[in-house]
Design a protein around this motif. Structure first.
Motif, short mmCIF file in Angstrom:
data_model
loop_
_atom_site.label_atom_id
_atom_site.label_comp_id
_atom_site.label_asym_id
_atom_site.label_seq_id
_atom_site.Cartn_x
_atom_site.Cartn_y
_atom_site.Cartn_z
N UNK A 8 0.81 -1.23 0.00
CA UNK A 8 0.00 0.00 0.00
C UNK A 8 0.84 1.28 0.00
N UNK A 9 2.11 1.15 0.24
CA UNK A 9 2.95 2.33 0.39
C UNK A 9 2.83 3.35 -0.74
N UNK A 10 2.95 2.93 -1.99
CA UNK A 10 2.86 3.92 -3.08
C UNK A 10 1.55 4.69 -3.03
N UNK A 11 0.49 3.95 -2.74
CA UNK A 11 -0.82 4.59 -2.66
C UNK A 11 -0.85 5.60 -1.51
N UNK A 12 -0.25 5.18 -0.39
CA UNK A 12 -0.24 6.08 0.78
C UNK A 12 0.50 7.38 0.44
N UNK A 13 1.61 7.24 -0.25
CA UNK A 13 2.37 8.44 -0.61
C UNK A 13 1.58 9.32 -1.58
N UNK A 70 0.05 13.42 6.21
CA UNK A 70 0.52 12.06 6.45
C UNK A 70 -0.53 11.26 7.22
N UNK A 71 -0.98 11.83 8.33
CA UNK A 71 -2.00 11.14 9.11
C UNK A 71 -3.28 10.95 8.30
N UNK A 72 -3.66 11.99 7.59
CA UNK A 72 -4.88 11.93 6.79
C UNK A 72 -4.83 10.76 5.80
N UNK A 73 -3.67 10.63 5.16
CA UNK A 73 -3.52 9.55 4.18
C UNK A 73 -3.64 8.19 4.85
N UNK A 74 -2.93 8.03 5.94
CA UNK A 74 -2.99 6.75 6.62
C UNK A 74 -4.41 6.46 7.11
#
Lengths: 175, 175, 175, 175
Positions: free
Chosen positions: A117-122, A137-141
């Motif tokens: 999921x990392x690429x999506x999170x970024x 950052x928090x919002x994305x997670x």
DNA sequence: TATGAATGAGACTTCATTCAT
DNA sequence: CATGAATGAAGTCTCATTCAT
């Protein structure tokens, strides 16, 4: 990948998703694939090897699923596409089964597999940044974990309507 | 519930949580409980009986956990207490283990066990209604599913900070 | 050691001696022992565990066999008793089988297990020393290796007469 | 004997010697020989056929090894050449492996294969007769069996010095 | 109530052998 | 002649469950 290898993989996918990895015997897989049990081991070495092959395919498909989002530059579009993923998980019974298994596996492997999921999170992080959210950052997670919750519930609770959940998210983020 | 019954139940709880239900043999349970294997069957009839007993205890504990929230009438307080549940899941290693197992079991039983959460969902619904949210029913389900997502991730991803997630939710709901 | 454990051990002994370790399936052992296959694993953990148990018993019996020789102080008597060992290996079909297996095992384990013979070798060395042989150490090793050769041939060649070999050795050493 | 047949035979020889006949799969043989598994069966019919071929080659090589001794007429020279055989078994790792396997096979086939040694035994008998030993027949069998013991130990006990054993025999027989 | 030896079904895996290409 | 996918029988081992004590 020979024809029988595919048959084995598909049978395993179905059965693992339906009954779990540990709960599915290699002999059941062979029977459903219409193949001798030994062939599983010639091609995948192990029962674990079968699972690995499936996990690898999951990673591959996840990449494809995310590619369109990750390459998007318009932040609103990133969010919209993210919230549209729900549909894609549910296109055919096979696809649904496939992604259900990916979720189920996490618990049998005790492995978050967060790297998928990392690429999506970024991508989301960058979108929220552009939209001036205070804590991108928090919002994305938060968004991803929430969607994970929705997906989990979708796969476990037959009565759960995934699309209404996605719609809810869209409205929360003003789309 | 005799002393040995409790020992068995606790051993099973630990092992099922650590290694999964199918992956834990009754002999391991007996060994960890310091008890003969036969005794498990005298008291719980089945290996499945053991699991049922654990599930029943989960429902019991969930009731206790929710009681305080369900009886609350101040809507803000309902939300605050809901977002404080994170701490309670994590008080001791035993509690953490216990709730982790409840999550894991969902996938082995293919059962959402949503009924456990119903009272809580209604309490949230009522709170959001009082706070004039446009769609209290969806909002309630959304919050719970999101928290489910957070908990799931917490149990699978050692690096995940549950409390920061809860804090995030609090800020989202202006607490 | 329960009754069934002994039955398993004896069946294994017979079959391993007759057909070799690798060539004997645990199911054959169970059948000959009149016991369920699973029981083998409850008591011996492994197929290898079975073999180990047998090897351990071999070491035990070897100790007994050698005790009388090792404790002897008269050098001529040491030699005489050594050359009488042939008879002891052949007292009953069971004993013969037992020692045959010990020889056979050496090749499957690729292990000389020379330590079993060490006390005997030292006893012979001391005897030859007292009898003023020029090289007692070599003489002792030579005698044992020769006897090993005789035993090997005895177990493989039905027509071979062990006793005449022993008699020959006695005459060589003036007994 | 084509090139691939030789490769198969050599691979089998190595593997059977290293790990035993039963413990070596035809697929391992094929892999080590750099050949498809099917080819083994085309050329040797069976896994047993492979072993037979190896045994036949053993007999062939034994004949060559003994030829020089059997044709010798000087009795002292017969003995000397016999006691020099130790060196020949150990010329190259391949030769050592080859003869080790011949010894190992005896136990897997439960066959003394004494006929291989018969010409040599008769040659020794005749030599001892010429040297006026009282019992040439026994003496010959004794020498061979002793050498067998030495060889066995040599192949199983890495620390064993074959040459010192041969030297010992030479001195015993005044050479 | 409590033990643990014993069972039998079935799990995963290996492997000699066959056969279409 | 050569390959290697495919098979089926058999092998080792695990485990829930039963039962005599």
């Amino acid at each position: 990948m020979t024809e029988k290898q595919e048959k084995i993989l598909n049978a395993a996918l179905e059965l693992f998703a339906e009954e779990g990895f540990r709960n599915t015997s290699t002999s059941k897989v062979a029977k459903r694939a219409g193949v001798s049990e030994g062939l599983i081991f010639r091609h995948f070495e192990n029962k674990d090897g079968l699972l690995e092959a499936i996990v690898r395919e999951g990673e591959e498909r996840a990449k494809h699923l995310f590619a369109d989002i990750v390459l998007e530059t318009d932040p609103k579009e990133v969010l919209r596409k993210t919230f549209n993923m729900g549909e894609k998980l549910n296109k055919s019974p096979e696809t649904a089964n496939f992604w259900k298994l990916q979720y189920k596996i996490k618990w049998e492997l005790e492995d978050y597999m967060g790297h998928k999921l990392e690429p999506l999170e970024r991508a989301l992080e960058s979108a929220f940044s552009k939209l001036n959210y205070p804590n991108p950052e928090l919002e994305a997670r938060f968004v991803l974990t929430t969607m994970d919750g929705f997906a989990t519930r979708f796969y476990l609770d037959k009565g759960f309507d995934l699309e209404s959940g996605m719609e809810f998210l869209r409205s929360k983020y003003g789309l």
